[in-house]
Design a protein around this motif. Sequence first.
Motif, PDB file in Angstrom:
ATOM      1  N   ASN A  60      36.656  68.313  36.202  1.00 23.23           N
ATOM      2  CA  ASN A  60      36.122  67.234  35.367  1.00 23.23           C
ATOM      3  C   ASN A  60      37.204  66.277  34.886  1.00 23.23           C
ATOM      4  N   THR A  61      38.296  66.230  35.617  1.00 23.74           N
ATOM      5  CA  THR A  61      39.348  65.284  35.249  1.00 23.74           C
ATOM      6  C   THR A  61      39.397  64.174  36.285  1.00 23.74           C
TER       7      THR A  61
ATOM      8  N   VAL B 107      33.054  55.912  30.806  1.00 25.75           N
ATOM      9  CA  VAL B 107      34.366  55.817  30.176  1.00 25.75           C
ATOM     10  C   VAL B 107      34.593  54.336  29.893  1.00 25.75           C
TER      11      VAL B 107
ATOM     12  N   SER C 156      42.140  62.257  40.018  1.00 25.34           N
ATOM     13  CA  SER C 156      42.907  63.094  39.093  1.00 25.34           C
ATOM     14  C   SER C 156      44.272  63.461  39.669  1.00 25.34           C
TER      15      SER C 156
ATOM     16  N   ILE D 209      39.302  59.723  36.066  1.00 22.06           N
ATOM     17  CA  ILE D 209      38.356  58.652  35.735  1.00 22.06           C
ATOM     18  C   ILE D 209      38.152  57.795  36.977  1.00 22.06           C
ATOM     19  N   TYR D 210      36.905  57.686  37.384  1.00 18.95           N
ATOM     20  CA  TYR D 210      36.538  56.874  38.538  1.00 18.95           C
ATOM     21  C   TYR D 210      36.251  55.466  38.039  1.00 18.95           C
TER      22      TYR D 210
ATOM     23  N   ASN E  56      33.262  59.381  34.384  1.00 21.75           N
ATOM     24  CA  ASN E  56      33.847  60.692  34.626  1.00 21.75           C
ATOM     25  C   ASN E  56      32.736  61.612  35.114  1.00 21.75           C
TER      26      ASN E  56
ATOM     27  N   SER F 120      39.047  62.750  44.316  1.00 23.25           N
ATOM     28  CA  SER F 120      39.127  62.555  42.869  1.00 23.25           C
ATOM     29  C   SER F 120      40.425  61.825  42.527  1.00 23.25           C
TER      30      SER F 120
END
Length: 132
Positions: free
Chosen positions: A83-84, A69, A41, A86-87, A75, A39
């Motif tokens: 859930n944090t 996004v 994040s 941004i891909y 996301n 992730s």
Amino acid sequence: MATPTPTDIQLHQVSRKLEIAFSDGARFELPFELLRVYSPSAEVRGHGPGQEVLQVGKGEVLINAAEPVGLYGINFFFSDGHNTGIYSWEYLYELGVSQAALWDEYLKRMKAAGASRDPGIAKMFEQRPKAK
């Protein structure tokens, strides 16, 4: 050179894979676990080099939902509550291209830590007393 953009994105719950096709013809199947442990994040990557946090017990993680996004990324809402992060399309493309090397790296880090991909074993790993 501009990053290719997705032309198709599908979540496959049974195989636990994200299938993503790009405008340059590339197509990748990215396991949910790979997406979760890599992730973007701060919770996973930290705030700088060497601050990465090894994600354990994610072998059965699912993606419950996905949300665009802007025009640049997505996301994911994982079954473990994460859930944090941004891909971006660029990052997803990079994960696809580097998937084999990243997976090897992850497995090596897990082995070195004596950790497990199994959620039940990971809970025991997290709860064992810390050495003093």
